[in-house]
Write a protein that holds these residues in place. Structure first.
Motif, short mmCIF file in Angstrom:
data_model
loop_
_atom_site.label_atom_id
_atom_site.label_comp_id
_atom_site.label_asym_id
_atom_site.label_seq_id
_atom_site.Cartn_x
_atom_site.Cartn_y
_atom_site.Cartn_z
N ARG A 55 38.69 -98.36 -36.26
CA ARG A 55 39.90 -97.70 -36.31
C ARG A 55 41.12 -98.37 -35.62
O ARG A 55 40.89 -99.30 -34.43
CB ARG A 55 40.00 -96.18 -35.77
CG ARG A 55 39.13 -95.55 -36.90
CD ARG A 55 39.14 -93.92 -36.07
NE ARG A 55 38.49 -92.70 -36.95
CZ ARG A 55 38.78 -91.67 -36.35
NH1 ARG A 55 39.45 -91.21 -35.79
NH2 ARG A 55 37.71 -90.83 -37.38
N VAL A 56 42.05 -98.74 -35.67
CA VAL A 56 43.49 -99.72 -35.00
C VAL A 56 44.55 -98.47 -34.88
O VAL A 56 45.20 -98.43 -35.74
CB VAL A 56 44.15 -100.44 -35.99
CG1 VAL A 56 44.56 -101.47 -34.66
CG2 VAL A 56 42.35 -101.29 -36.52
N TYR A 57 44.48 -98.46 -33.61
CA TYR A 57 45.61 -97.13 -33.10
C TYR A 57 46.56 -98.31 -32.41
O TYR A 57 46.44 -98.92 -31.39
CB TYR A 57 45.45 -96.40 -32.51
CG TYR A 57 44.10 -95.87 -32.40
CD1 TYR A 57 44.53 -94.02 -32.99
CD2 TYR A 57 43.11 -96.00 -32.41
CE1 TYR A 57 43.13 -93.32 -33.31
CE2 TYR A 57 41.63 -95.64 -32.94
CZ TYR A 57 41.93 -93.63 -32.94
OH TYR A 57 40.65 -92.96 -33.93
N THR A 58 48.12 -97.83 -32.19
CA THR A 58 49.23 -98.57 -31.52
C THR A 58 49.67 -97.46 -30.85
O THR A 58 50.23 -96.36 -30.92
CB THR A 58 50.43 -99.30 -32.81
OG1 THR A 58 49.65 -100.37 -33.22
CG2 THR A 58 51.12 -99.98 -31.73
N LEU A 59 49.46 -97.61 -29.21
CA LEU A 59 50.10 -96.47 -28.67
C LEU A 59 51.60 -96.21 -28.90
O LEU A 59 52.38 -97.39 -28.82
CB LEU A 59 49.57 -96.26 -27.14
CG LEU A 59 47.90 -96.34 -26.72
CD1 LEU A 59 47.20 -96.00 -25.38
CD2 LEU A 59 47.39 -95.02 -27.89
N ASN A 61 53.40 -96.32 -26.21
CA ASN A 61 53.95 -97.95 -25.41
C ASN A 61 53.77 -99.60 -26.03
O ASN A 61 54.18 -100.68 -25.29
CB ASN A 61 53.32 -98.00 -24.01
CG ASN A 61 51.77 -97.82 -23.80
OD1 ASN A 61 51.03 -98.35 -24.94
ND2 ASN A 61 51.42 -98.04 -22.13
N GLY A 62 53.22 -99.41 -26.99
CA GLY A 62 52.63 -100.78 -27.74
C GLY A 62 51.57 -101.23 -27.44
O GLY A 62 50.99 -102.18 -28.11
N LEU A 63 50.52 -100.25 -26.74
CA LEU A 63 48.93 -101.42 -26.79
C LEU A 63 48.28 -101.04 -27.88
O LEU A 63 48.57 -99.66 -28.65
CB LEU A 63 48.58 -100.25 -25.61
CG LEU A 63 46.90 -100.85 -25.59
CD1 LEU A 63 47.05 -102.04 -23.99
CD2 LEU A 63 46.23 -99.43 -23.93
N LYS A 64 47.90 -102.05 -28.37
CA LYS A 64 46.52 -101.92 -29.80
C LYS A 64 45.48 -101.41 -29.00
O LYS A 64 44.85 -102.07 -27.92
CB LYS A 64 47.04 -103.59 -29.96
CG LYS A 64 47.79 -104.01 -31.16
CD LYS A 64 47.61 -102.99 -32.37
CE LYS A 64 48.76 -103.48 -33.13
NZ LYS A 64 48.60 -103.16 -34.72
N VAL A 65 44.76 -100.67 -29.56
CA VAL A 65 43.20 -99.82 -29.46
C VAL A 65 42.55 -100.07 -30.50
O VAL A 65 42.95 -99.81 -31.59
CB VAL A 65 43.38 -98.71 -29.61
CG1 VAL A 65 41.95 -97.73 -28.78
CG2 VAL A 65 44.37 -98.49 -27.61
N TYR A 66 41.39 -101.38 -30.74
CA TYR A 66 40.40 -101.06 -31.99
C TYR A 66 39.27 -100.56 -31.78
O TYR A 66 38.76 -101.20 -30.33
CB TYR A 66 40.10 -102.54 -31.66
CG TYR A 66 41.78 -103.71 -32.39
CD1 TYR A 66 41.40 -104.00 -34.03
CD2 TYR A 66 42.46 -104.13 -31.35
CE1 TYR A 66 42.88 -105.20 -34.22
CE2 TYR A 66 43.59 -105.45 -31.70
CZ TYR A 66 43.81 -104.77 -33.29
OH TYR A 66 44.86 -106.14 -33.52
N LEU A 67 39.21 -99.50 -32.14
CA LEU A 67 38.16 -98.84 -32.08
C LEU A 67 37.21 -99.11 -33.26
O LEU A 67 37.29 -99.08 -34.33
CB LEU A 67 37.93 -96.81 -31.86
CG LEU A 67 38.74 -97.40 -30.60
CD1 LEU A 67 39.42 -95.35 -30.73
CD2 LEU A 67 39.08 -97.46 -29.36
N THR A 68 35.65 -99.06 -33.18
CA THR A 68 33.80 -99.04 -33.56
C THR A 68 33.32 -98.74 -33.09
O THR A 68 32.56 -99.13 -31.84
CB THR A 68 33.97 -100.63 -34.32
OG1 THR A 68 32.65 -100.29 -35.45
CG2 THR A 68 33.15 -100.95 -33.83
#
Length: 985
Positions: A55-59, A61-68
């Protein structure tokens, strides 16, 4: 490395992920179907058939978060990536990104300080003095200013608490706390227990929200040491020379990651702060996590803490356009290590189609098994060693070839052979089935890589840093699989011409070495017992411990018998279609040096059906590989790859062992290669210290390292002798280890049919044991080597292995000498700035009835040798008491063990290690159960009995012109050893 740097090489196994081309799907995260309508929903992107199910999120404030989510153990691999590397350094302050990396570990206005207001006043003075120092050219005035910096730094340090960040990470059971800086990025790494994830998130958001460059001048000294290590490393010098010639305009070549000596000696805290404020903004950063996570909880906790960071606008990087290279650019590097040659070509950046074709070209030339360089040069022993690889970066990529000559061979001859392989690619003169085999091999490599959280999370880092949408990243293997022979030839002819950079690495034992001169630094206090308010609050709110899971060898390993009572140890692979199989014999090269020689000879031989080159191709086409290796007391025969091809691979594998075809020329070439490799080893300072000198001190002149066949003996060996030894391997008693997807009964049936052994197996011969010397008198052994630094190893022989001592030993190492919150690291690096690298370890024996050893290392500038030796010796003699460090060491040990899981093939090898120590259970259980009850008095008693005051052999490698021999004589009788004495030839 934390407070270090690394060359970021993009491996094809990770660049080329294997799954279907799909578009992004957008979903939202909620904790449950009945979640409150007021609860924030998080949009995320997914790619169908993504092997990571990411899952790829973008907060906001622009922070990218990649989760597996990958639940191999209750741990989470974490990377925090910043799109800021050495190419973003100001031209007049190179090395800034790397030095900033060090500073991010120093804490904030709350973490790492006892009194921020007082400390800040001193830090402001220090910052102003560095600006003054930077803008002053008069040497006497600069020295005076630096004396002021040193003096005020001592005052500022009284308010600081060194290593509080490292202490916290150690206490919560984190592993791999580190960072690296490269040309494109700075990446911060941790591997944390699942139950500590929220605390880690809060801590990281805190430290990335504010930069406080405290303890600046002692850390700068560590960077000086790091620079000196690169100046002592001929490989680094070659790389920098190649890059400078390849990129005369772009920062890839005009700037180095660690920076110039001039810029390192003129640092600016002000510039570092500006850089942090410009680049360390959330919309220029990403968090990549892989492990045992809950998606919804994880994104909420990340947003809660990192969502508070304010976005900014990172400076735009303007790519300098390099002019084509019209003709070969030839450079030369000299130094004490072995000679070699490097050739490099410039390609477009990673996102281009041509760069993807470059990955294929690279594998066609060199893949470790069946590439043109593998088969035509290495397999046929036309050179001592040759290789090729692609380093893909954002703006440009580099394809590099390299090789080492055989005895009597010129570097130009090696160059011509390397370029001849390139010409074969350009002309399409390679097997048509090589490209499909490479595609298959990449699928296998990816499956193996994605069995590790570190590789899974690193895939996210690659996608983010190189600005590749995750859908495109996932799609790369499909695009890769479309590459044709015509594509390869077209791209090769377009880029691989007379447009390369060539670097001759010549051997010159007396080559002049630059160095960063040390400033005068007064040791600063580390205030071990002090705590910041932030630290106290953080440590008071810990979660409950996870429950440990120990290996139960009786239930976690299935045992069966093959024909002739051959033991089979088996663990099942429930994850993918790969297998690993080993035949293990408890005999090795200590019994017969020719056995080790025979094992090496095998890879150059064909059999009754195939040539050696054809065998490599056959294994590669099957998606499998085999290897035979011999240590001093064991032989490992291994086969691994796709289990669907297990039967044909096994048949091929067995035919190799049963019917090797003697080849006199292959033997002659191998012997000549061995002799050249031996000479080259004498030029390698790492081999000299860590193998030759250590073995000499443990066993004397006749030891496992020196017990090799002489040149005369090597040349007298006959091919049939070695072939007979190879054939004898399956005739001795051995056991089979298997990790793979097939069921036991099917495996047993296959092995009984395919594993060829005689009716009666021979017992293995008795092990040859080298007697360990008693170190009764302090001795200093030294070897002359032209280098800027000096490297030292303090070696003490301790008692024989005793399982009852293992818990105390593990705690002692955790407290005293392992990691960045240890006593050794704090004293020798953080306080006294004596070394870039320093550690001490009470190393337990690998086998029962063998001795443990205490090994303490420090690498330092030669002119700091007296302080470095005295500092290490004082710590070994009088171990400081630091109650808080001791409690943290215990917590770290328990948290680490409670979240560790030994799985997959590691279960089998953990059992193998235990058996060699006479154990039939997982020794970590003893460590975990004892850790809380051990007291510092017990630890101190252990240290006084086994460490303090024990006779040492001090091993030194350094330049005779720089070593302080009067200082060395204080520690024992000084004896210079020749390379012939420590190598045995």
């Amino acid at each position: 490395m934390k407070k270090g740097l690394s060359l970021f090489l993009v491996a094809s196994a990770l660049t080329l992920t294997q799954c279907k081309n799909e578009t992004y799907q957008t979903s939202s995260a909620t904790d449950s179907a009945v979640a409150s309508s007021a609860q924030k929903e998080y949009k995320y992107e997914t790619v169908p058939n993504d092997p990571l199910n990411a899952r790829v999120y973008t907060l906001d404030n622009g922070l990218k978060v990649y989760l597996t989510d990958y639940e191999d153990a209750p741990r989470v691999q974490t990377f925090i990536a910043v799109r800021a590397g050495s190419k973003n350094d100001p031209a007049d302050a190179t090395g800034l990104a790397h030095y900033l990396e060090h500073m991010v570990f120093k804490g904030t206005s709350q973490l790492g300080t006892q009194d921020w207001e007082k400390e800040k006043a001193e830090l402001d003075k220090i910052e102003a003095l560095y600006e003054q120092h930077r803008n002053t050219t008069d040497p006497a005035q600069r020295k005076k200013i630096y004396h002021q910096i040193d003096s005020i730094s001592g005052v500022a340090a009284t308010y600081a608490v060194a290593n509080e960040y490292d202490k916290i990470l150690g206490a919560i059971g984190a592993k791999g706390t580190n960072a690296y800086t490269s040309v494109e990025q700075t990446v911060y790494t941790n591997d944390v227990p699942r139950n500590q994830l929220e605390r880690w998130v809060a801590l990281e958001a805190h430290r990335f929200g504010e930069l406080v460059p405290r303890l600046f001048h002692t850390e700068l000294e560590a960077v000086y040491e790091e620079k000196n290590r690169t100046l002592d490393n001929d490989g680094w010098k070659v790389m920098e020379t190649l890059n400078a010639a390849m990129f005369p305009t772009h920062q890839y070549g005009t700037q180095t990651t660690i920076g110039t000596i001039e810029h390192l000696k003129n640092p600016s805290i002000t510039e570092i702060k500006k850089y942090f404020d410009a680049y360390y903004v959330p919309n220029n950063m990403a968090i990549a996590l892989s492990g045992d996570i809950d998606f919804d909880q994880t994104i909420r906790m990340i947003d809660e803490h990192f969502g508070k960071l304010k976005p900014g606008t990172a400076p735009t990087f303007n790519v300098s356009q390099e002019q084509p290279i019209a003709k070969p650019i030839v450079k030369e590097v000299t130094g004490p290590s072995a000679e070699n040659i490097s050739i490099a070509y410039r390609f477009p950046g990673m996102s281009s189609r041509d760069a993807q074709v470059l990955s294929m070209i690279s594998a066609i030339l060199y893949n470790g098994q069946a590439g043109l360089i593998d088969l035509n040069l290495n397999q046929q022993q036309k050179v001592l060693q040759a290789y090729g690889y692609d380093n893909q970066m954002k703006d440009y990529s580099v394809f590099r070839l390299g090789g080492s000559p055989r005895q009597g061979q010129s570097l130009d001859e090696v160059k011509d052979m390397l370029l001849a392989q390139v010409e074969l690619v350009k002309q399409g003169k390679f097997d048509d089935d090589l490209i499909p085999a490479i595609i298959n091999d990449n699928k296998i490599s990816l499956m193996r890589a994605y069995e590790r959280n570190s590789e899974r999370a690193d895939a996210f880092v690659t996608a983010f840093i190189y600005d590749i949408p995750w859908a495109d990243y996932v799609n790369r293997p499909e695009e890769f699989a479309k590459i044709t022979k015509q594509d390869v030839m077209a791209v090769a002819n377009k880029y691989l011409n007379n447009n390369y950079v060539q670097v001759y690495k010549r051997t010159d034992k007396n080559a002049a070495s630059l160095k960063v001169e040390k400033p005068s630094i007064t040791p600063v206090p580390v205030n071990r017992e002090a705590q910041s308010a932030y630290y106290s609050d953080f440590m008071a709110k810990g979660p409950s411990e996870l429950s440990p899971v120990f290996v139960d060898y009786k239930t976690d390993i299935k045992e069966a018998k093959l024909k002739n009572d051959i033991p089979l140890l088996y663990t099942k692979n429930n994850e993918n279609g790969l297998f690993q199989m080993y035949y293990i014999l408890d005999m090795g090269s200590d019994n017969d040096p020719k056995l080790g020689m025979a094992v090496n000879y095998l890879k150059f031989l064909g059999n009754d059906k195939y040539t050696a080159e054809e065998l490599k191709k056959e294994f590669y086409k099957l998606g499998t590989s085999f290897n035979v290796s011999a240590s001093g007391d064991q032989v490992y025969v291994s086969l691994s790859g796709l289990d669907e091809n297990f039967e044909p691979a096994l048949a091929l594998f067995e035919s190799v062992l049963q019917n090797p075809k003697a080849d006199q020329k292959a033997l002659d070439d191998m012997v000549q290669g061995m002799l050249k490799a031996r000479n080259d080893a004498k030029l390698n300072k790492g081999v000299i210290l860590n193998q030759a000198l250590v073995n000499y001190a443990k066993y004397g002149p006749k030891n496992p390292f020196t017990s090799v066949l002489s040149e005369k003996e090597l040349k007298a060996v006959k091919p049939q002798e070695l072939v007979n030894l190879i054939k004898s391997i399956p005739t001795y008693e051995h056991r089979v280890l298997y990790y793979g997807p097939r069921e036991t009964d099917k495996l047993v049936a296959t092995l009984n049919a395919g594993h060829i052994v005689p009716a009666k197996l021979k017992p293995v011969p008795a092990e040859k044991v080298y007697a360990e010397l008693d170190i009764k008198q302090p001795m200093v052994y030294w070897v002359d080597y032209n280098m800027v630094q000096a490297e030292l190893m303090f070696l003490t022989k301790a008692d024989a292995f005793n399982k009852a001592m293992v818990p105390t030993i593990r705690l002692y190492n955790q407290y005293f000498g392992a990691g960045m919150s240890s006593i050794v690291f704090q004293e020798l690096r953080e306080s006294k700035a004596l070394a870039y690298s320093a550690y001490s370890s009470y190393s337990t024996a690998a086998k029962k009835d063998r001795s443990n050893y205490i090994m303490s290392y420090i690498g330092t500038q030669s002119d700091k040798l007296p302080e470095a030796m005295a500092g290490m010796q004082e710590l070994l003699t009088n171990m400081p008491l630091a109650e808080e460090n001791f409690n943290l060491a215990k917590a770290s040990l328990r948290n680490s063990i409670s979240s560790e899981r030994i799985t997959k093939s590691s279960i089998l090898f953990d059992y193998e290690r235990a058996k060699r120590l006479g154990l039939d259970y997982d020794i970590r259980k003893d460590v975990y159960e004892s850790a809380n009850s051990l007291t510092f008095d017990q630890l101190q008693a252990f240290q006084k009995k086994f460490v303090s005051g024990q006779p040492q052999a001090i091993l030194v490698i350094g330049s005779k012109d720089r070593l302080n021999f009067k200082e060395l004589e204080k520690y024992g009788k000084v004896k210079q050893l020749s390379l012939e004495e420590v190598f045995g030839y």
